[in-house]
Motif scaffolding. Structure first.
Motif, PDB file in Angstrom:
ATOM      1  N   ALA A 109      72.510 -65.468  32.189  1.00 18.34           N
ATOM      2  CA  ALA A 109      73.697 -65.682  31.477  1.00 18.34           C
ATOM      3  C   ALA A 109      73.410 -66.952  30.560  1.00 18.34           C
ATOM      4  CB  ALA A 109      74.992 -65.921  32.281  1.00 18.34           C
ATOM      5  N   PHE A 110      72.646 -67.861  31.224  1.00 19.05           N
ATOM      6  CA  PHE A 110      72.256 -69.224  30.421  1.00 19.05           C
ATOM      7  C   PHE A 110      71.598 -68.926  29.336  1.00 19.05           C
ATOM      8  CE2 PHE A 110      69.724 -72.843  29.714  1.00 19.05           C
ATOM      9  CZ  PHE A 110      70.617 -74.199  29.853  1.00 19.05           C
ATOM     10  N   ALA A 111      70.532 -67.986  29.510  1.00 16.07           N
ATOM     11  CA  ALA A 111      69.644 -67.639  28.318  1.00 16.07           C
ATOM     12  C   ALA A 111      70.421 -66.906  27.356  1.00 16.07           C
ATOM     13  CB  ALA A 111      68.379 -66.880  28.837  1.00 16.07           C
ATOM     14  N   GLU A 112      71.282 -66.239  27.624  1.00 13.27           N
ATOM     15  CA  GLU A 112      72.182 -65.478  26.505  1.00 13.27           C
ATOM     16  C   GLU A 112      72.949 -66.278  25.596  1.00 13.27           C
ATOM     17  OE1 GLU A 112      72.281 -62.132  25.736  1.00 13.27           O
ATOM     18  OE2 GLU A 112      70.475 -62.063  26.828  1.00 13.27           O
ATOM     19  N   ARG A 113      73.611 -67.436  26.507  1.00 15.08           N
ATOM     20  CA  ARG A 113      74.252 -68.422  25.730  1.00 15.08           C
ATOM     21  C   ARG A 113      73.415 -69.137  24.758  1.00 15.08           C
ATOM     22  NH1 ARG A 113      78.177 -73.044  28.710  1.00 15.08           N
ATOM     23  NH2 ARG A 113      79.387 -73.819  26.934  1.00 15.08           N
ATOM     24  N   ALA A 114      72.428 -69.320  25.229  1.00 19.11           N
ATOM     25  CA  ALA A 114      71.184 -70.329  24.480  1.00 19.11           C
ATOM     26  C   ALA A 114      70.672 -69.484  23.132  1.00 19.11           C
ATOM     27  CB  ALA A 114      70.171 -70.366  25.291  1.00 19.11           C
ATOM     28  N   LYS A 115      70.974 -68.153  23.126  1.00 13.34           N
ATOM     29  CA  LYS A 115      70.784 -67.475  22.127  1.00 13.34           C
ATOM     30  C   LYS A 115      71.850 -67.704  20.698  1.00 13.34           C
ATOM     31  CE  LYS A 115      68.514 -63.499  24.187  1.00 13.34           C
ATOM     32  NZ  LYS A 115      68.736 -62.060  24.501  1.00 13.34           N
ATOM     33  N   ARG A 116      72.906 -68.255  21.112  1.00 13.19           N
ATOM     34  CA  ARG A 116      73.809 -68.517  20.241  1.00 13.19           C
ATOM     35  C   ARG A 116      74.007 -69.804  19.362  1.00 13.19           C
ATOM     36  NH1 ARG A 116      76.817 -65.842  24.444  1.00 13.19           N
ATOM     37  NH2 ARG A 116      77.990 -67.771  25.050  1.00 13.19           N
ATOM     38  N   LEU A 117      73.019 -70.676  20.011  1.00 13.29           N
ATOM     39  CA  LEU A 117      72.762 -72.058  19.593  1.00 13.29           C
ATOM     40  C   LEU A 117      72.197 -71.960  18.139  1.00 13.29           C
ATOM     41  CD1 LEU A 117      70.988 -73.829  22.621  1.00 13.29           C
ATOM     42  CD2 LEU A 117      73.267 -74.520  21.590  1.00 13.29           C
ATOM     43  N   GLU A 118      72.428 -72.956  17.205  1.00 16.31           N
ATOM     44  CA  GLU A 118      72.062 -73.059  15.787  1.00 16.31           C
ATOM     45  C   GLU A 118      70.598 -73.667  16.069  1.00 16.31           C
ATOM     46  OE1 GLU A 118      74.261 -75.539  13.417  1.00 16.31           O
ATOM     47  OE2 GLU A 118      76.351 -74.258  13.463  1.00 16.31           O
ATOM     48  N   SER A 119      70.147 -74.265  16.790  1.00 16.87           N
ATOM     49  CA  SER A 119      68.574 -74.814  17.012  1.00 16.87           C
ATOM     50  C   SER A 119      68.371 -75.169  18.420  1.00 16.87           C
ATOM     51  CB  SER A 119      68.369 -75.973  16.379  1.00 16.87           C
ATOM     52  OG  SER A 119      69.655 -77.191  17.066  1.00 16.87           O
ATOM     53  N   LEU A 120      67.159 -74.887  19.060  1.00 21.25           N
ATOM     54  CA  LEU A 120      66.834 -75.311  20.087  1.00 21.25           C
ATOM     55  C   LEU A 120      65.291 -75.506  19.962  1.00 21.25           C
ATOM     56  CD1 LEU A 120      67.231 -75.631  23.097  1.00 21.25           C
ATOM     57  CD2 LEU A 120      66.662 -73.177  23.721  1.00 21.25           C
ATOM     58  N   ASP A 121      64.885 -76.826  20.375  1.00 17.97           N
ATOM     59  CA  ASP A 121      63.473 -77.083  20.227  1.00 17.97           C
ATOM     60  C   ASP A 121      62.748 -77.424  21.613  1.00 17.97           C
ATOM     61  OD1 ASP A 121      63.723 -77.642  16.894  1.00 17.97           O
ATOM     62  OD2 ASP A 121      65.506 -78.393  18.032  1.00 17.97           O
ATOM     63  N   ILE A 122      63.434 -77.916  22.463  1.00 18.45           N
ATOM     64  CA  ILE A 122      62.781 -78.623  23.733  1.00 18.45           C
ATOM     65  C   ILE A 122      63.757 -78.019  25.084  1.00 18.45           C
ATOM     66  CG2 ILE A 122      62.455 -80.557  24.986  1.00 18.45           C
ATOM     67  CD1 ILE A 122      62.386 -82.167  22.248  1.00 18.45           C
ATOM     68  N   ALA A 123      62.897 -77.555  26.025  1.00 18.19           N
ATOM     69  CA  ALA A 123      63.286 -77.406  27.235  1.00 18.19           C
ATOM     70  C   ALA A 123      62.537 -78.103  28.237  1.00 18.19           C
ATOM     71  CB  ALA A 123      63.457 -75.791  27.673  1.00 18.19           C
ATOM     72  N   ILE A 124      63.264 -79.007  29.065  1.00 22.25           N
ATOM     73  CA  ILE A 124      62.708 -79.687  30.053  1.00 22.25           C
ATOM     74  C   ILE A 124      63.081 -79.210  31.399  1.00 22.25           C
ATOM     75  CG2 ILE A 124      62.174 -82.057  31.449  1.00 22.25           C
ATOM     76  CD1 ILE A 124      62.107 -83.228  28.465  1.00 22.25           C
ATOM     77  N   LEU A 125      62.537 -78.375  32.085  1.00 22.47           N
ATOM     78  CA  LEU A 125      62.866 -77.697  33.315  1.00 22.47           C
ATOM     79  C   LEU A 125      62.530 -78.635  34.397  1.00 22.47           C
ATOM     80  CD1 LEU A 125      61.820 -74.136  32.513  1.00 22.47           C
ATOM     81  CD2 LEU A 125      63.790 -75.500  31.606  1.00 22.47           C
ATOM     82  N   ASN A 126      63.690 -79.444  34.747  1.00 25.24           N
ATOM     83  CA  ASN A 126      63.358 -80.512  35.765  1.00 25.24           C
ATOM     84  C   ASN A 126      64.141 -80.263  37.151  1.00 25.24           C
ATOM     85  OD1 ASN A 126      63.399 -83.410  36.941  1.00 25.24           O
ATOM     86  ND2 ASN A 126      65.855 -82.613  36.792  1.00 25.24           N
ATOM     87  N   ALA A 127      65.064 -79.321  37.310  1.00 25.66           N
ATOM     88  CA  ALA A 127      65.624 -78.862  38.304  1.00 25.66           C
ATOM     89  C   ALA A 127      64.790 -78.336  39.551  1.00 25.66           C
ATOM     90  CB  ALA A 127      66.824 -78.078  38.107  1.00 25.66           C
ATOM     91  N   GLY A 128      64.874 -78.692  40.728  1.00 27.16           N
ATOM     92  CA  GLY A 128      64.113 -78.256  41.833  1.00 27.16           C
ATOM     93  C   GLY A 128      64.734 -78.639  43.235  1.00 27.16           C
ATOM     94  N   ILE A 129      64.292 -78.186  44.087  1.00 27.00           N
ATOM     95  CA  ILE A 129      64.587 -78.567  45.611  1.00 27.00           C
ATOM     96  C   ILE A 129      63.431 -78.925  46.456  1.00 27.00           C
ATOM     97  CG2 ILE A 129      66.657 -77.388  45.596  1.00 27.00           C
ATOM     98  CD1 ILE A 129      65.561 -75.151  47.305  1.00 27.00           C
ATOM     99  N   TYR A 130      63.589 -79.698  47.388  1.00 25.83           N
ATOM    100  CA  TYR A 130      62.884 -79.985  48.311  1.00 25.83           C
ATOM    101  C   TYR A 130      63.291 -79.795  49.846  1.00 25.83           C
ATOM    102  CZ  TYR A 130      59.252 -82.995  50.877  1.00 25.83           C
ATOM    103  OH  TYR A 130      57.952 -83.368  51.860  1.00 25.83           O
ATOM    104  N   LYS A 131      62.889 -78.744  50.405  1.00 31.97           N
ATOM    105  CA  LYS A 131      63.549 -78.176  51.473  1.00 31.97           C
ATOM    106  C   LYS A 131      62.736 -79.005  52.732  1.00 31.97           C
ATOM    107  CE  LYS A 131      66.051 -75.427  52.018  1.00 31.97           C
ATOM    108  NZ  LYS A 131      67.378 -75.632  52.053  1.00 31.97           N
ATOM    109  N   VAL A 132      63.773 -79.344  53.568  1.00 31.10           N
ATOM    110  CA  VAL A 132      63.190 -80.154  54.872  1.00 31.10           C
ATOM    111  C   VAL A 132      63.206 -78.986  56.294  1.00 31.10           C
ATOM    112  CG1 VAL A 132      63.761 -82.281  54.198  1.00 31.10           C
ATOM    113  CG2 VAL A 132      65.632 -80.962  55.468  1.00 31.10           C
ATOM    114  N   THR A 133      63.743 -77.818  56.125  1.00 30.69           N
ATOM    115  CA  THR A 133      63.739 -76.862  57.046  1.00 30.69           C
ATOM    116  C   THR A 133      63.536 -75.377  56.438  1.00 30.69           C
ATOM    117  OG1 THR A 133      66.069 -76.502  56.975  1.00 30.69           O
ATOM    118  CG2 THR A 133      65.287 -77.766  58.522  1.00 30.69           C
ATOM    119  N   GLU A 134      62.702 -74.653  56.947  1.00 31.21           N
ATOM    120  CA  GLU A 134      62.443 -73.323  56.376  1.00 31.21           C
ATOM    121  C   GLU A 134      63.620 -72.498  55.971  1.00 31.21           C
ATOM    122  OE1 GLU A 134      59.045 -70.067  56.936  1.00 31.21           O
ATOM    123  OE2 GLU A 134      59.885 -70.713  58.631  1.00 31.21           O
ATOM    124  N   SER A 135      64.198 -72.044  55.109  1.00 31.42           N
ATOM    125  CA  SER A 135      65.019 -71.126  54.849  1.00 31.42           C
ATOM    126  C   SER A 135      64.686 -70.055  53.764  1.00 31.42           C
ATOM    127  CB  SER A 135      66.373 -71.839  54.283  1.00 31.42           C
ATOM    128  OG  SER A 135      66.156 -72.674  53.253  1.00 31.42           O
TER     129      SER A 135
END
Length: 345
Positions: A109-135
């Protein structure tokens, strides 16, 4: 692209070199006199605090519109107000978009929304997690692998044709995925499995949080190495970058007890600020150009990835992880997307 590094992969992976970088190396800021991003738009994931927020701040300083991609929109609004403070910006110059990397539907859904932007030049994919227990996630994969690797690679591929079509000017757009020193330290015993990814659906006999986090980042390096061969740097430049160990991030949010104490001690003695760490990510997408394609950026310059990436075993694993990942994400038509964009020059 064949690169010559000023340090060997083995030396860079050593603890002495790590301590040296953390304690004595400070990447320079990207200044307005050197880079002008006016008219351009960037997506930053995990942008409500820490490194992501500082990346957004630095891109704004260069004239770039920013989209803060966050799981919690209320925190995103707080971040937006923080970034707006002291700036005279037109409405919509800073936007907050919902993105939950634990949900494939949310990513699509996020990518579909991005298709409606007038411009898009940069994406910095910073989000992540550090798990301290196995799940494990609903997909069956260990949660860190699901978020840090599979979700981020899906978003990378979905954004490729959007950035190709909506970039401003003659220079290619850029997608940068945040990586880590730990990719060079993981034992990556799962690499001995066939298939590789299926090994991350099984409970580990001796699960280790640091080793598993490193494995999630190594998977990203292996995959991006192969993906960069399919995508021309002049169409969309792809890189991964390491901000270093930073204070002010939420990386240790799940730590508790003695692990929390150790984390705080390490942060006190070893960390750099999030604003300093963010500089490398900004350099990756602004000053290094197409030479960054398929490369690992550290302290504002191109450096070696994990040692295994350059060995025959790593080259085999890159192809294997790449093919398995495209198969795993086939529900989103990723192979067709890559095949189509690989034809562009």
């Amino acid at each position: 692209m064949v690169m010559t590094f000023d340090v060997s992969p083995e030396t860079r992976a050593g603890l002495i070199h790590y301590f040296y970088r953390q304690l004595f190396v400070t990447p320079p800021p990207v200044l307005q006199r050197d880079v002008n991003l006016s008219g351009k738009t960037a997506i930053i994931t995990g942008a409500n605090g820490g490194i992501g927020l500082e990346v957004a701040r630095q891109l704004l300083d260069l004239g770039c519109k920013v989209i803060l991609a966050v799981r919690d929109e209320s925190k995103g609004e707080i971040a937006r107000k923080d970034l707006t403070n002291g700036r005279d910006l037109v409405s919509g110059f800073i936007q907050v978009w919902k993105l939950d990397l634990s949900s494939y539907d949310s990513i699509i859904a996020f990518a579909e929304r991005a298709k409606r932007l007038e411009s898009l030049d940069i994406a910095i994919l910073n989000a992540g997690i550090y798990k301290v227990t196995e799940s494990f996630s609903p997909t069956g994969y260990e949660e860190g692998v699901q978020i840090n690797f599979l979700a981020n690679m899906l978003l990378t591929i979905l954004l490729l044709p959007i950035i190709k079509e909506k970039r401003v000017g003659s220079h290619p757009g850029h997608i940068c995925v945040v990586s880590s020193d730990t990719a060079a330290w993981t034992k990556f015993e799962e690499g001995n499995s066939t298939p590789v990814l299926a090994a991350f659906k099984r409970k580990a006999a001796d699960w280790n949080m640091a080793d598993r986090y490193g494995a999630t980042k190594l998977l990203g390096q292996l995959f991006l190495t192969e993906l960069a061969k399919k995508v021309s740097s002049s169409v969309v430049t792809l890189s991964c970058a390491n901000p270093g160990f930073c204070s002010g991030s939420e990386l240790g949010r799940e730590t508790h007890g003695i692990v929390r104490v150790i984390y705080k001690i390490q942060t006190y003695f070893l960390s750099r600020s999030s604003s300093i760490g963010a500089r490398t990510l900004v350099h990756a997408v602004t000053t290094l150009g197409e030479q960054a394609h398929g490369q690992y950026i550290e302290d504002a310059k191109i450096q070696p990835m994990a040692v295994i990436v350059y060995k025959p075993e790593g080259q085999r694993l890159s192809k294997q992880v790449y093919e398995e990942t495209l198969d795993e994400l086939s529900f989103a038509g990723v192979r067709d997307i890559v095949n189509e964009i690989s034809k562009a020059k």
